[in-house]
Structures are given as structure tokens and as C-alpha cells.
Design an enzyme around this catalytic site. Structure first.
Site, PDB file in Angstrom:
ATOM      1  N   ASP A 126      -2.935 -20.795  55.674  1.00 13.96           N
ATOM      2  CA  ASP A 126      -3.000 -20.188  57.011  1.00 13.96           C
ATOM      3  C   ASP A 126      -2.372 -18.790  57.017  1.00 13.96           C
ATOM      4  O   ASP A 126      -2.532 -18.039  57.982  1.00 13.96           O
ATOM      5  CB  ASP A 126      -2.299 -21.080  58.051  1.00 13.96           C
ATOM      6  CG  ASP A 126      -0.832 -21.337  57.760  1.00 13.96           C
ATOM      7  OD1 ASP A 126      -0.361 -20.966  56.658  1.00 13.96           O
ATOM      8  OD2 ASP A 126      -0.145 -21.899  58.628  1.00 13.96           O
ATOM      9  N   TYR A 153       1.148 -12.084  48.633  1.00 15.64           N
ATOM     10  CA  TYR A 153       0.587 -13.438  48.448  1.00 15.64           C
ATOM     11  C   TYR A 153      -0.581 -13.661  49.401  1.00 15.64           C
ATOM     12  O   TYR A 153      -1.689 -14.012  48.979  1.00 15.64           O
ATOM     13  CB  TYR A 153       1.679 -14.501  48.682  1.00 15.64           C
ATOM     14  CG  TYR A 153       1.116 -15.896  48.883  1.00 15.64           C
ATOM     15  CD1 TYR A 153       0.437 -16.553  47.852  1.00 15.64           C
ATOM     16  CD2 TYR A 153       1.250 -16.572  50.104  1.00 15.64           C
ATOM     17  CE1 TYR A 153      -0.099 -17.832  48.037  1.00 15.64           C
ATOM     18  CE2 TYR A 153       0.725 -17.844  50.294  1.00 15.64           C
ATOM     19  CZ  TYR A 153       0.050 -18.474  49.259  1.00 15.64           C
ATOM     20  OH  TYR A 153      -0.477 -19.729  49.453  1.00 15.64           O
TER      21      TYR A 153
HETATM   22  P1  NAD Z   1       2.267 -24.308  43.029  1.00 21.71           P
HETATM   23  O1  NAD Z   1       2.822 -22.943  42.809  1.00 21.71           O
HETATM   24  O2  NAD Z   1       3.210 -25.455  43.161  1.00 21.71           O
HETATM   25  O3  NAD Z   1       1.242 -24.685  41.864  1.00 21.71           O
HETATM   26  C1  NAD Z   1       0.296 -23.781  41.371  1.00 21.71           C
HETATM   27  C2  NAD Z   1      -0.268 -24.347  40.078  1.00 21.71           C
HETATM   28  O4  NAD Z   1      -1.260 -23.437  39.599  1.00 21.71           O
HETATM   29  C3  NAD Z   1       0.775 -24.507  38.960  1.00 21.71           C
HETATM   30  O5  NAD Z   1       0.611 -25.740  38.313  1.00 21.71           O
HETATM   31  C4  NAD Z   1       0.463 -23.353  38.018  1.00 21.71           C
HETATM   32  O6  NAD Z   1       0.811 -23.625  36.658  1.00 21.71           O
HETATM   33  C5  NAD Z   1      -1.040 -23.222  38.204  1.00 21.71           C
HETATM   34  N1  NAD Z   1      -1.535 -21.877  37.860  1.00 21.71           N
HETATM   35  C6  NAD Z   1      -1.020 -20.690  38.256  1.00 21.71           C
HETATM   36  N2  NAD Z   1      -1.730 -19.672  37.738  1.00 21.71           N
HETATM   37  C7  NAD Z   1      -2.733 -20.242  37.012  1.00 21.71           C
HETATM   38  C8  NAD Z   1      -3.806 -19.715  36.245  1.00 21.71           C
HETATM   39  N3  NAD Z   1      -3.991 -18.394  36.120  1.00 21.71           N
HETATM   40  N4  NAD Z   1      -4.654 -20.579  35.635  1.00 21.71           N
HETATM   41  C9  NAD Z   1      -4.475 -21.923  35.754  1.00 21.71           C
HETATM   42  N5  NAD Z   1      -3.462 -22.474  36.445  1.00 21.71           N
HETATM   43  C10 NAD Z   1      -2.609 -21.645  37.078  1.00 21.71           C
HETATM   44  O7  NAD Z   1       1.346 -24.175  44.310  1.00 21.71           O
HETATM   45  P2  NAD Z   1       1.026 -25.240  45.453  1.00 21.71           P
HETATM   46  O8  NAD Z   1       2.067 -25.156  46.498  1.00 21.71           O
HETATM   47  O9  NAD Z   1       0.701 -26.539  44.831  1.00 21.71           O
HETATM   48  O10 NAD Z   1      -0.301 -24.604  46.060  1.00 21.71           O
HETATM   49  C11 NAD Z   1      -1.585 -24.973  45.571  1.00 21.71           C
HETATM   50  C12 NAD Z   1      -2.651 -24.231  46.336  1.00 21.71           C
HETATM   51  O11 NAD Z   1      -2.539 -24.539  47.725  1.00 21.71           O
HETATM   52  C13 NAD Z   1      -2.529 -22.701  46.245  1.00 21.71           C
HETATM   53  O12 NAD Z   1      -3.816 -22.169  46.155  1.00 21.71           O
HETATM   54  C14 NAD Z   1      -1.863 -22.306  47.552  1.00 21.71           C
HETATM   55  O13 NAD Z   1      -2.240 -21.010  47.932  1.00 21.71           O
HETATM   56  C15 NAD Z   1      -2.423 -23.349  48.485  1.00 21.71           C
HETATM   57  N6  NAD Z   1      -1.584 -23.684  49.646  1.00 21.71           N
HETATM   58  C16 NAD Z   1      -0.276 -24.022  49.475  1.00 21.71           C
HETATM   59  C17 NAD Z   1       0.496 -24.390  50.586  1.00 21.71           C
HETATM   60  C18 NAD Z   1       1.931 -24.813  50.434  1.00 21.71           C
HETATM   61  O14 NAD Z   1       2.603 -25.010  51.481  1.00 21.71           O
HETATM   62  N7  NAD Z   1       2.452 -24.997  49.234  1.00 21.71           N
HETATM   63  C19 NAD Z   1      -0.088 -24.376  51.870  1.00 21.71           C
HETATM   64  C20 NAD Z   1      -1.452 -24.023  51.991  1.00 21.71           C
HETATM   65  C21 NAD Z   1      -2.186 -23.689  50.872  1.00 21.71           C
END
Ligand code: NAD
Ligand code: TYD
Length: 339
Positions: A126, A153
């Protein structure tokens, strides 16, 4: 079904992979993850050892690897979590955000032009909509809200969303997008607010609250986010975007004090520190489209979910204690600037 999950060793990805392998045990699940500081293969070790999933360490920017995986495992669906995800890191060092979130997503999209049968779901945030005012709680983000990202970000995620939409319109790829609010739950890297507060409070360490702590996030339990993604994969319309939220709007200071109360720790651990640059004041989601069209409904109550999450961190100290020195670096920086 043969499903590729990118970023499956991160917070939400891990929860999704564990959910999917238990709910759809007949599916072939392939996880592609670069294992950055935020990725942790231990989260999936039991599933790898029992052949419930195939784990590949690799970068989504690597198009040859992506194509090899698509062909070799006859991928039919991709759920794309891989990203750099922490706002404070994006303020200090944005380059990895551009590479992974924009170029990485672009590389997947380019292959989808060729492998047109693949159903693609792009997991977004969001935060692409910018911030809402604190003084009018009736305004929430909807699918019609204009994009206004304010951190590196959110700008990188916004770029990726635009690319996904453009590839759907221009090349007819089979994509959907979800923009979800802040998640909490198990396996979240202890640099994000909720696990940071839990782990630092458990160690009786100071807790940095940015500015007044009156900023608002709309917290959703990670399991509710995952249910939403599953529903979009089943019932979502191609080319559509769905906002997912948890009915969990709270000020940061409420969250911090609630965690301290549950842990029976004193509020004196709280230190108000200089604010984050460009700090978004409020996020809030109107998820009526997802509710009406795909039957999405967040099931988890925030206070109960917080208690459960706290118990998970209490019971899994081995998991987070190793991550703490790295996670603490940003907190230390903020704590050196009390207000
Ligand atoms: P996180 O940072 O915990 O995990 C990200 C994962 O992606 C890690 O395992 C990392 O090793 C992997 N990664 C990073 N770069 C990479 C690459 N180049 N190639 C392959 N793997 C790669 O993130 P999260 O909190 O689990 O978020 C996951 C998704 O959800 C993201 O796209 C984020 O934008 C989205 N999101 C997160 C939230 C939140 O509150 N955490 C909310 C809404 C959306
Ligand atoms: P965060 O978990 O980093 O998520 P996001 O910035 O993507 O919303 O932060 C949630 C809120 O908590 C945000 O308003 C910033 C604030 N915050 C603090 O006050 N102190 C902290 O140590 C952290 C990590 C965040």
C-alpha cells in the site's frame, strides 16, 4: 500445478510456502530466493528435506536462471514476493531496491511475454499510494487512489506495479497485483517495527520510536494476507489489482506499548528519536473490492495476533538471536539521536 515462488525464504514468502505446501500437497513448489540478509533457508529446511519443495538459491535478475526454471519445472504459476522490503534501508542504500524490485520484476515480465500461459501474481504494498492525513480517518486507500510513492522502497514497488500493468495491457500477460498493508506474524526479520520491539523488549533494550509515534499503520496478520493472495489466484480477474488490509489501524505508539504490556516490560524502554526522512504519516486500506469480488475477509484480531506473535518470538529465540546484530544496526543509529 507447478508453482514458482520468488522470495520464498523471506517473511511473507516463508509463510506462503508453508501454507501452500500444506494446503496443496500435490503441487510442485519451486522456491527461488537469493538469500539476502532477509532470506533464511532454515525457515524451509524441513520442507526441503522431505522433498515437499524444491529450493533454488538465485537472483531474479538472472534471466537465464529464470528461464531454465520455467522450462525445467514446467512452471504454470508464479507468485512474486522477492524484493528488498525495508524502508529505512532504502533511504540509506537504494541501489539494491532498484535492481531487485524494478529490474528483477522486469526480467520476470520479459519471460512472461514468451511463456504466455503462466499465471503471474505480483505482491505489492500500500506504500505505493504515499500517505494519508492523520486528521481525517474517513479517507482510505482504494484501487482508484493515485500513486504517490515517497520513499525509494515505495517508488521501486510503484515502478514494478506500473510495469506489471503495462505488460498486461500491452502484451496480454496473465497478471494480477495485490497491494497489502503492513504484515506481522512469525518469521519477520527483526528490523521491522513489531519484531524489533518484541526482540529488543525481551532483551530489556531501548526501543526507538520515530518522532511522536503517532503515525498509523493498518496491521494485517500475515496469514490473512496469504489467504487474500490465494483468493486472488483462484478468483481474481486478470489485469486487476486488489487492495488487502487487516482493519488494524493503530498508532505506532499503541503497538509499542501493547507489546510492552503483554511482555510485562516498562514503558521506560521507549526512546523517542529523530523522525525517519519522508516518514509517511498514515496508511489505511479500504478492501471492499477484494471483499465483494473474491470474498476476502481478514480473520485475525490484532491484539490476539500480537500475543501469538510474541509467543512465537519467545519460543524461537534461536531463530532471531543470530539476526539481531544486523537488525539492530538501524535501531542503534536512530537511538543515537534521541529527542
Ligand atoms: P523480506 O525482506 O522478509 O523477504 C524478501 C525475500 O526476497 C528474502 O527471502 C530475500 O532473500 C529475497 N530476495 C531479495 N532480493 C532477491 C533477488 N534479487 N532474487 C531473489 N530473491 C530475492 O520481505 P517480505 O516482508 O516477506 O515481503 C515480501 C513481499 O511482500 C515484498 O515484495 C514486499 O514488497 C511485499 N509486502 C510486504 C509487506 C510487509 O509488511 N512486510 C506488506 C505488503 C507487501
Ligand atoms: P516498519 O516496520 O519499518 O514498516 P513501514 O515503514 O514499511 O511501514 O515501520 C512501521 C512503522 O513504525 C513506521 O511508521 C516506522 C515506525 N518505526 C519506529 O517508530 N521505530 C522503529 O524502530 C521502526 C523499525 C519503525
Amino acid at each position: 500445478m507447478n508453482i514458482l515462488i520468488t522470495g520464498g525464504a523471506g517473511f511473507i514468502g516463508t509463510n506462503f510456502v508453508r501454507y501452500w505446501s500444506s494446503k496443496y500437497p500435490k503441487d510442485k513448489i519451486v522456491v527461488l530466493d537469493k538469500l539476502t540478509y532477509a532470506g533464511n533457508i532454515e525457515n524451509l529446511e524441513d520442507l526441503i528435506k522431505t522433498d515437499k519443495i524444491i529450493f533454488i538459491k538465485g537472483d531474479i535478475v538472472n534471466k537465464e536462471l529464470l528461464e531454465h526454471i520455467i522450462i525445467h519445472y514446467k512452471i504454470e504459476t508464479i507468485v512474486h514476493f522477492a524484493a528488498e522490503s525495508h524502508v529505512d534501508r532504502s533511504i540509506d542504500a537504494p541501489e539494491d531496491f532498484i535492481m531487485t524490485n524494478i529490474i528483477g520484476t522486469f526480467r520476470i515480465l520479459e519471460l512472461l511475454k514468451k511463456y504466455k500461459h503462466i499465471r503471474f501474481h505480483h505482491v505489492s504494498t500500500d506504500e505505493v499510494f504515499g500517505e494519508l492525513p492523520l486528521n481525517d480517518k474517513t479517507i482510505k486507500f482504494t484501487e482508484k487512489t493515485k500513486y504517490d510513492p515517497r520513499s525509494p522502497y515505495s517508488a521501486s514497488k510503484a515502478s514494478a506495479d506500473h510495469l506489471v500493468r503495462s505488460y498486461t495491457t500491452t502484451y496480454g500477460i496473465l497478471a494480477t497485483i495485490s497491494n497489502c498493508s503492513n504484515n506481522y506474524g512469525p518469521y519477520c526479520y527483526p528490523e521491522k517495527l513489531i519484531p524489533l520491539v518484541i526482540t529488543r523488549a525481551l532483551m530489556n533494550e531501548q526501543i526507538p520510536v520515530y518522532g511522536l509515534g503517532n503515525q498509523i499503520r493498518d496491521w494485517i496478520h500475515v496469514e490473512d494476507h496469504i489467504l487474500g493472495i490465494d483468493l486472488i489466484l483462484q478468483k481474481g480477474k486478470i489485469g486487476h489489482t486488489y487492495l488487502l488490509g487487516g482493519n488494524g489501524e493503530k498508532e505506532n505508539i499503541y503497538i509499542v506499548k501493547k507489546i510492552l504490556e503483554i511482555l510485562n516490560k516498562p514503558n521506560s524502554l521507549i526512546v523517542h528519536v529523530g523522525d525517519r526522512k519522508g516518514h509517511d504519516h498514515r496508511y489505511a486500506i479500504d478492501f471492499s473490492k477484494a471483499a465483494n469480488e473474491i470474498g476476502f475477509k481478514p480473520l485475525r484480531n490484532l491484539d490476539e495476533g500480537l500475543k501469538e506473535t510474541i509467543n512465537w518470538y519467545k519460543n524461537n529465540q534461536d531463530w532471531w538471536i543470530k539476526l539481531k546484530p544486523n537488525a539492530d544496526k538501524i535501531a542503534q543509529k536512530y537511538l543515537s539521536n534521541p529527542i
